[in-house]
Design an enzyme around this catalytic site. Structure first.
Site, short mmCIF file in Angstrom:
data_model
loop_
_atom_site.label_atom_id
_atom_site.label_comp_id
_atom_site.label_asym_id
_atom_site.label_seq_id
_atom_site.Cartn_x
_atom_site.Cartn_y
_atom_site.Cartn_z
N GLU A 1 0.82 -1.21 0.00
CA GLU A 1 0.00 0.00 0.00
C GLU A 1 0.85 1.26 0.00
OE1 GLU A 1 -3.29 2.53 0.17
OE2 GLU A 1 -3.28 0.39 -0.21
N TYR B 1 10.92 0.46 -9.48
CA TYR B 1 10.11 -0.76 -9.55
C TYR B 1 10.44 -1.56 -10.80
CZ TYR B 1 7.45 1.93 -6.10
OH TYR B 1 7.07 2.69 -5.02
#
EC number: 2.3.1.-
Length: 170
Positions: free
Chosen positions: A92, A140
């Site tokens: 999250e 990422y």
């Protein structure tokens, strides 16, 4: 470079976690959206059936220093289920204080979440990022994540507050 440790958060970390949540919201230009309290973080993350799990990154004091460890980053994750792929872990939030960025702390948090995912039998590890946060997207991708907006065209939606009550007829 200072020594860093990634560990599971403890209930006593909730003040630091809330401080970092607020810093992340400020960074994301969404500080007015933070409604969570330290008490809610305690109740929701450290009871018998936690809604979330949290890792903290702490800088360890240099030998001979009197100060204790300092929490400089965090990652909040939880488990969801994909009807196509099964068990899934969702990150999250991930945040590292600006003065500690570029030292691999964010990567260490992400790698630790990946370890948890494998330990729990998850087939995927998901997260979201704002479209303007290129530095995070680059990280990422460098770690092996696939951009599902580019690859599959997904848009994520959310029913909040009044919309949820209206939908539920309450």
């Amino acid at each position: 470079m200072a020594s860093v440790r990634i560990r599971e958060a403890k209930e006593g970390d909730c003040g630091d976690i809330l401080r970092l949540i607020r810093e992340l919201a400020e960074f994301e230009k969404l500080s007015d959206q933070v409604k969570i309290s330290e008490e809610a973080l305690r109740a929701d993350g450290f009871g018998d059936n936690p809604f979330y799990h949290c890792l903290v990154a702490e800088i360890l004091p240099a030998p001979g220093k009197l100060l204790g460890p300092c929490v400089v980053g965090y990652g909040i994750y939880y488990f969801i289920y994909s009807t196509w792929k099964g068990r899934t872990i969702y990150l999250e939030d991930i945040y590292v204080m600006p003065e500690y960025r570029g030292q691999g702390i964010g990567s260490k948090i992400i790698k630790k979440v990946a370890e948890v995912a494998l330990d729990k039998g998850c087939s995927q590890f998901r997260l979201a990022v704002l479209d303007w946060n290129q530095r995070a997207m680059d990280l990422y991708k460098a770690l092996g994540a696939q951009d599902l907006t580019e690859a599959e065209g997904w848009h994520f939606f959310c029913f909040q507050g009044e919309a949820t009550r209206k939908l539920a007829g309450k």
